[in-house]
Design an enzyme around this catalytic site. Structure first.
Site, mmCIF file in Angstrom:
data_model
loop_
_atom_site.group_PDB
_atom_site.id
_atom_site.type_symbol
_atom_site.label_atom_id
_atom_site.label_comp_id
_atom_site.label_asym_id
_atom_site.label_seq_id
_atom_site.Cartn_x
_atom_site.Cartn_y
_atom_site.Cartn_z
ATOM 1 N N TYR A 151 0.869 -1.180 0.000
ATOM 2 C CA TYR A 151 0.000 0.000 0.000
ATOM 3 C C TYR A 151 0.902 1.226 0.000
ATOM 4 O O TYR A 151 1.828 1.316 0.812
ATOM 5 C CB TYR A 151 -0.890 -0.006 1.239
ATOM 6 C CG TYR A 151 -1.758 1.213 1.396
ATOM 7 C CD1 TYR A 151 -1.495 2.162 2.397
ATOM 8 C CD2 TYR A 151 -2.846 1.436 0.562
ATOM 9 C CE1 TYR A 151 -2.292 3.280 2.546
ATOM 10 C CE2 TYR A 151 -3.650 2.564 0.708
ATOM 11 C CZ TYR A 151 -3.373 3.484 1.700
ATOM 12 O OH TYR A 151 -4.151 4.593 1.845
ATOM 13 N N ASP A 174 9.584 2.580 -0.836
ATOM 14 C CA ASP A 174 8.572 3.279 -0.045
ATOM 15 C C ASP A 174 8.869 2.972 1.434
ATOM 16 O O ASP A 174 8.509 1.909 1.943
ATOM 17 C CB ASP A 174 7.167 2.829 -0.441
ATOM 18 C CG ASP A 174 6.111 3.548 0.380
ATOM 19 O OD1 ASP A 174 4.910 3.395 0.079
ATOM 20 O OD2 ASP A 174 6.488 4.254 1.342
ATOM 21 N N LYS A 188 5.164 9.621 8.265
ATOM 22 C CA LYS A 188 4.998 9.127 9.641
ATOM 23 C C LYS A 188 6.059 9.711 10.591
ATOM 24 O O LYS A 188 5.979 10.875 10.975
ATOM 25 C CB LYS A 188 4.965 7.602 9.634
ATOM 26 C CG LYS A 188 3.764 7.047 8.820
ATOM 27 C CD LYS A 188 3.676 5.546 8.869
ATOM 28 C CE LYS A 188 2.692 5.007 7.846
ATOM 29 N NZ LYS A 188 1.300 4.993 8.306
#
Ligand code: KE4
Length: 430
Positions: A147, A242, A270
């Protein structure tokens, strides 16, 4: 076990659903994967969350990864409060942006230049665009179960909430937007070799969660990442790691530092925002200089690099520079993982456990999990029982089998041992 009182959360959820789709601002929070009513949070402190009914939980979601130092870390909060007093956003460059960019560059030498954005989705969307602009190629390779945020062209066989809620390939994305997207099984280097031998010249980039955290935690098999690096080099394809979830999580330098692999581009998010909205993408200078205003590839953002979020990110990374932190996270996470594993073994519960650093996962399945198809064989009904059993006992895990457990520096042995004891109890109800 006394059922927790969730009266106020139930009332809030009913109200929220009148004005917010599903009552939440991100789908996986709605407990669709586990059933029941989401708890509404009042505050967080250290490794604890308190909900609006006053229930207290040991938190293993950590806002889905950013809070590696726990909630309301006093040094980070102090810096944020000082920054806010100077105003919240200027829409003009500040030295804070240079500082955070330098910290990222020092931690990840592959990142020669970096652009700040406001989410992981913006980071991956922009990285794809710059890869396409730089190579003048259209095709993008991603992996089933990975994702990368809700980028149109990547919502194909997407993990995280897209899988949990049964829409790995999202409606609303025109076929034209995804005709250049190729999704392959994770951990299958032959599949990558085959596609690149056939279509290498059309492929702008391969984007991969170097350690997958959105189908549960799935570890790259020996040689896989090295293989991706070799194949992409051979075909002039841009390799994008990623590391939105893994950057500064699995190690200060992310997965790339553990495997000693230099991707061409890296996406982050994050932790680099210290709990505030920040994403970033960066990499080789000649690629990054193809972005406006130096190059022609356009990307922009009103609040990109805003001083408060930069301050939070700088404060977080400065603290994380202390290697003792990762040693302590390793010990705590190993203690939790070993305890969870022992409970499953003693209770004869079929389970497969994965862990890298302070990111871990227990799949309720009797076979190894190496990719999306094996992850999806997990018993999500049993996971829902685990989730609610632990919640009732004061432990807040991700409301989905297809997520990661995050340990923070704020989790102490007391909380970890109590978690294992609670799991022993819950296992009896399976
Ligand atoms: P955001 O746009 O949510 O900041 O980042 C997207 C993203 C990109 N890349 C990776 C590897 C990610 O894990 C994410 C977001 N992670 C999910 C948790 N699995 C966010 C939680 C949510 O969607 O509410």
């Amino acid at each position: 076990m006394s059922k927790i009182i969730t009266e106020k959360s139930q009332k809030a959820f009913a109200e929220a659903q009148n004005v917010i789709p599903g009552g939440v601002n991100s789908p996986v929070r709605a407990f669709g994967g586990v059933g029941g009513t989401p708890i509404f949070i009042k505050s967080g402190s250290g490794c604890y969350l308190t909900d609006i009914d006053g229930n207290k939980y040991v938190d293993y979601v950590g806002s889905w990864g950013p809070l590696i130092l726990g909630h309301a870390e006093p040094r980070v909060i102090k810096k944020i409060n000082e920054a806010v007093a100077n105003g919240t956003s200027y829409g003009a460059p500040t030295e804070l942006e240079i500082k955070l960019a330098q910290l990222v560059k020092e931690a990840m030498p592959s990142v020669e230049k970096v652009r700040m954005v406001n989410s992981g989705t913006e980071a991956t969307m922009s990285a794809i665009r710059v890869a396409r602009g730089y190579t003048k190629r259209d095709a993008v390779v991603k992996f089933d179960g990975c994702y990368h945020g809700h980028v149109d062209s990547l919502l194909i066989q997407a993990g995280s909430g897209a899988t949990t809620l049964g829409t790995p390939t999202s409606p609303g994305v025109p076929q034209d937007f995804v005709k250049h997207t190729i999704s392959l099984p994770y951990n299958d280097i032959d599949a990558v070799n085959e596609v690149c031998s056939r279509r290498g010249k059309e492929i702008a980039c391969i984007i991969v969660e170097a350690v997958a955290g959105n189908m549960g935690v799935v570890i790259p098999q020996k040689g896989y990442l090295e293989g991706l690096r070799e194949i992409t080099k051979k075909h002039g394809i841009i390799l994008i790691f990623d590391e939105v979830m893994t950057g500064f999580r699995v190690a200060y330098g992310g997965v790339q530092s553990l495997y000693n692999i230099k991707p061409d581009l890296t996406t982050l998010g994050k932790i680099i925002g210290g709990g505030l909205p920040v994403g970033a993408y960066g990499g080789r200078k000649e690629i990054m200089d193809s972005i406006s205003p130096v190059g022609a590839v356009y990307q922009a953002g009103t609040l990109s690099g805003n001083p408060v979020a930069m301050t939070a990110g700088i404060a977080m990374l400065e603290i994380l520079k202390d290697a003792k932190i990762y040693k302590s996270l390793e010990e705590k996470s190993q203690r939790l993982a070993a305890g969870m594993e022992k409970v499953c073994k003693d209770a004869k519960i079929p389970a497969y456990h994965t862990r890298i650093g302070s990111m871990l996962c227990t799949f309720f399945t009797d076979q190894p999990v190496t990719d999306y198809s094996t992850a999806k064989k997990s018993d999500t009904k049993r996971y829902a029982k685990f989730f609610h059993g632990m919640l009732e006992r004061g432990f807040y895990f991700a409301p989905s089998q297809f997520e990661a457990v995050f340990v923070s520096t704020a989790h102490g042995e007391k909380e970890i041992d109590a978690t294992i004891e609670a799991f022993k109890d819950v296992a009896k109800t399976f």
